[in-house]
Scaffold this motif. Structure first.
Motif, short mmCIF file in Angstrom:
data_model
loop_
_atom_site.label_atom_id
_atom_site.label_comp_id
_atom_site.label_asym_id
_atom_site.label_seq_id
_atom_site.Cartn_x
_atom_site.Cartn_y
_atom_site.Cartn_z
N ARG A 115 0.84 -1.22 0.00
CA ARG A 115 0.00 0.00 0.00
C ARG A 115 0.86 1.25 0.00
NH1 ARG A 115 -4.46 0.77 4.28
NH2 ARG A 115 -4.65 2.62 2.97
N LEU A 116 1.94 1.22 0.77
CA LEU A 116 2.85 2.37 0.81
C LEU A 116 3.44 2.63 -0.56
CD1 LEU A 116 4.54 4.42 2.61
CD2 LEU A 116 6.25 2.60 2.74
N ILE A 117 3.73 1.59 -1.30
CA ILE A 117 4.40 1.72 -2.59
C ILE A 117 3.42 2.08 -3.71
CG2 ILE A 117 5.66 0.41 -4.36
CD1 ILE A 117 6.87 -1.21 -1.98
N LEU A 313 5.40 7.44 -3.15
CA LEU A 313 5.16 6.69 -1.93
C LEU A 313 3.96 7.31 -1.22
CD1 LEU A 313 8.78 6.20 -0.53
CD2 LEU A 313 7.34 4.49 -1.64
N TRP A 314 3.01 6.49 -0.84
CA TRP A 314 1.78 6.98 -0.21
C TRP A 314 1.89 6.81 1.30
CZ3 TRP A 314 -1.79 9.52 -3.08
CH2 TRP A 314 -1.66 9.42 -4.47
N VAL A 315 2.35 7.89 1.95
CA VAL A 315 2.62 7.87 3.39
C VAL A 315 1.43 8.45 4.13
CG1 VAL A 315 4.16 8.68 5.21
CG2 VAL A 315 5.09 8.07 2.97
N ARG A 316 1.09 7.82 5.25
CA ARG A 316 -0.01 8.31 6.08
C ARG A 316 0.50 9.38 7.03
NH1 ARG A 316 -1.51 2.36 7.88
NH2 ARG A 316 0.71 2.23 7.46
N ALA A 317 0.30 10.64 6.67
CA ALA A 317 0.68 11.77 7.52
C ALA A 317 -0.59 12.54 7.84
CB ALA A 317 1.69 12.67 6.82
N GLY A 318 -1.46 11.94 8.64
CA GLY A 318 -2.77 12.51 8.88
C GLY A 318 -3.74 12.07 7.80
N ALA A 354 30.69 -0.02 7.59
CA ALA A 354 30.69 1.24 8.34
C ALA A 354 29.81 2.30 7.70
CB ALA A 354 32.12 1.77 8.47
N SER A 355 29.29 2.05 6.52
CA SER A 355 28.54 3.08 5.80
C SER A 355 27.22 3.40 6.49
CB SER A 355 28.29 2.64 4.35
OG SER A 355 27.46 1.49 4.32
N LEU A 356 26.79 4.64 6.32
CA LEU A 356 25.52 5.12 6.84
C LEU A 356 24.59 5.41 5.67
CD1 LEU A 356 26.86 7.70 9.45
CD2 LEU A 356 26.03 5.41 9.94
N VAL A 357 23.30 5.46 5.96
CA VAL A 357 22.31 5.85 4.96
C VAL A 357 21.55 7.06 5.48
CG1 VAL A 357 20.21 5.18 3.73
CG2 VAL A 357 22.05 3.52 4.03
N LEU A 358 21.52 8.11 4.66
CA LEU A 358 20.73 9.31 4.96
C LEU A 358 19.51 9.30 4.06
CD1 LEU A 358 20.20 12.20 6.08
CD2 LEU A 358 21.69 13.05 4.25
N SER A 359 18.33 9.40 4.65
CA SER A 359 17.08 9.41 3.90
C SER A 359 16.25 10.62 4.29
CB SER A 359 16.27 8.13 4.16
OG SER A 359 16.92 7.00 3.65
N VAL A 360 15.67 11.26 3.29
CA VAL A 360 14.80 12.42 3.49
C VAL A 360 13.49 12.13 2.78
CG1 VAL A 360 14.49 14.90 3.15
CG2 VAL A 360 16.76 13.99 3.64
N LEU A 361 12.39 12.35 3.48
CA LEU A 361 11.06 12.09 2.94
C LEU A 361 10.25 13.37 2.96
CD1 LEU A 361 8.95 9.73 2.18
CD2 LEU A 361 8.23 9.94 4.57
N ALA A 362 9.57 13.67 1.87
CA ALA A 362 8.73 14.87 1.79
C ALA A 362 7.72 14.71 0.67
CB ALA A 362 9.58 16.12 1.56
N PRO A 363 6.57 15.39 0.75
CA PRO A 363 5.62 15.36 -0.36
C PRO A 363 6.28 15.84 -1.65
CG PRO A 363 4.58 16.28 1.59
CD PRO A 363 6.04 16.12 1.92
N LEU A 364 5.81 15.33 -2.76
CA LEU A 364 6.43 15.64 -4.06
C LEU A 364 6.50 17.13 -4.30
CD1 LEU A 364 4.83 12.88 -6.33
CD2 LEU A 364 7.21 13.06 -5.62
#
Length: 529
Positions: A115-117, A313-318, A354-364
């Motif tokens: 559903r998220l995808i 991505l269909w994220v439930r933000a309210g 040792a690698s890190l992952v940076l992720s940023v999520l925002a409406p299109l």
């Protein structure tokens, strides 16, 4: 009292087969491991079983054999039904009701991932109104990391097993898979390093090079139902900034509203913005699972650079909003790491670990309006990798970390927050922690008994199990914090009581806070990092 020695895994690797099919029975997603070649007959069998059951007015949720189970689930109405099937040899022992709970948790997480995808397109895919090949490609790319996280297992591999660059694979290390999504009721595993304020400052620096976010019109309309749970891990100890003080850089002049963003290490969250913590808990776990699969495929076959920029991505933000998630993998630079830690990143495999992952999520629309792009994230990461808090964060990850909690006789412990779905393992597994192999073994035992024994509740707040060579104990605090622990103390007449006493001491020492991560942040000495 249980006098048995359970095995968390057999001599052969666990096998599984997972399928999502539309109303006509055509598969739109399949994933398999150590499973015979999937034929049309085997994939159609599950659809026929569900269809025949629905005609009789029921759906068989679980079918058992001596060494495997089949779990089934259906979503939607007639004409647009979505069928889920899972065959696995891992969930084969225990009470049927407990197996059903664990299997349903996994199927629900897979369905929520779909559903998220796909959002509303998932219903269209169920009705056969979209191109099945397109849906299969999208789900195969984005949902597969979620399945790998849900079905993960640990395998002991010797350190001298080597790495063949041309085989396109790195042997699995002895690090256990992330607990997030693998424990029923859990969603995200946090990494309790004792430096949450340092990690959050590193995340703030990475985001400070982006333009402060101005919410789009659609985002302003969305109401946040969980605003009270967005407290920072350092909220209970960080002093308020004097409004008369001059800001350190020009970006601080603007009112800041950071988008949902997170830093992960080996599938574990080490820092997140308040906006990210306010997301639905299962969405957090699904997003972390997808983000953890970002990277060049040459290092790990399950990774993909296509996941660096994931749209729609269909994220439930309210309310359901169409989002974009940008993710990049960050690698430590030996020039900015102390010489005593150079051995921890001395070859390609260790650098990858040792690698890190940076992720940023925002409406299109918000991404477009505020220039949140992959080039901007890479430029910010390039600057912060050389200066600021990020190099110090790597030093903490690659160094030896002391536990925030006094474990006493406990060899390993897991804390689970029923309110937020967060989970934390102790001691924290860093690159130079002591007896990492023994700790991993104890964590595997805890995970096994967590699922094998009935869950804790307000009516039954304590449990224990005595086995050959170790004791398992668990307790639940009245605010919903649960602790499961393993002690390698030889069982005796009062060993279970002593271990249970240490578990209760851990819960007593943990501060009370709105969420688990804030409680752990309160344990840190203020001003150290």
């Amino acid at each position: 009292r249980i006098r048995a020695l359970p095995t968390c895994r057999g001599t052969c690797s666990m096998g599984y087969f997972i399928q999502i099919s539309n109303d006509s029975g055509r598969p739109i997603f399949q994933a398999a491991k150590n499973y015979p070649d999937v034929s049309f007959a085997s994939s159609a069998l599950f659809h026929a079983l569900v269809t025949a059951s629905l005609e009789q007015g029921f759906v068989p949720s679980i079918l058992r054999s001596d060494d495997a189970i089949i779990a089934l689930d259906v979503h939607g109405e007639s004409g647009a039904r979505l069928g889920l099937a899972m065959v696995t040899s891992e969930l084969s022992a225990g009470r049927t009701s407990d197996l059903e709970t664990r299997a349903r948790w996994r199927l629900d997480a897979i369905y929520q991932g779909a559903r998220l995808i796909l959002g509303n397109d998932l219903q269209k895919a169920a009705a056969g109104q979209t191109q099945a090949d397109t849906v299969r490609r999208v789900l195969g790319e984005r949902l597969l990391p979620v399945v790998l996280q849900l079905m993960a297992e640990e395998e002991d591999v010797s350190e001298d097993s080597g790495w063949n660059f041309f085989s396109n694979q790195i042997p699995q290390t002895h690090w256990p898979a992330s607990l997030g999504l693998r424990l029923s009721g859990a969603a995200v595993e946090w990494m309790a390093l004792g430096c949450s304020s340092l990690a959050e400052r590193a995340l703030e620096e990475l985001l400070s090079h982006l333009r402060p976010v101005v919410p789009s019109t659609e985002e302003k309309k969305a109401k946040d139902p969980n605003g009270a749970q967005g407290a920072s891990a350092a909220d209970l100890q960080s002093p308020q900034q004097n409004p008369q003080e001059k800001p350190l850089n020009p970006t601080e002049n603007a009112p800041k509203q950071r988008p949902p963003a997170v830093i992960c290490w080996r599938g574990r969250v080490i820092a997140a913005t308040p906006a990210w913590r306010r997301l639905n808990s299962i969405d957090q776990g699904l997003l972390v699972a997808m983000a953890n699969a970002v990277g060049p495929q040459a290092f790990e076959s399950s990774r993909s650079l296509a996941l660096e920029e994931v749209e729609n991505l269909w994220v439930r933000a309210g309310e359901m909003l169409q989002h974009q998630m940008l993710s990049i993998r960050l690698y430590p630079d030996q020039k900015y790491i102390p010489p005593e830690l150079h051995e921890t990143i001395s070859d390609a495999r260790k650098i990858e670990d040792a690698s890190l992952v940076l992720s940023v999520l925002a409406p299109l629309q918000t991404c477009k309006d505020n220039n949140i792009t992959l080039p901007a994230l890479r430029e910010s990461a390039s600057v912060c990798s050389k200066e600021g808090n990020l190099p110090f964060l790597w030093q903490k990850l690659l160094g030896r970390t002391e536990s925030l909690l006094r474990l006493g006789s406990l060899s390993a412990a897991i804390l689970l927050d029923e309110r937020s779905g967060d989970v934390v393992a102790f001691p924290a597994l860093t690159s130079r922690c002591k007896n990492v192999a023994d700790t991993c073994t104890c964590l595997r035992r805890v995970v096994y008994w967590f699922h094998a024994l009935p869950p804790l509740s307000s009516c039954c707040s304590q449990r224990f199990a005595c086995c050959d060579g170790y004791v398992i104990a668990a307790a639940r605090r009245e605010d919903g914090i649960i602790c499961w622990a393993c002690s390698t103390t030889s069982p005796s007449s009062d060993s279970e009581q002593n271990v249970l006493k240490d578990v209760l001491q851990v819960l007593k020492h943990l501060p009370r806070a709105p969420n688990l991560w804030s409680a752990l942040g309160a344990l840190e000495a203020p001003g150290v990092f």
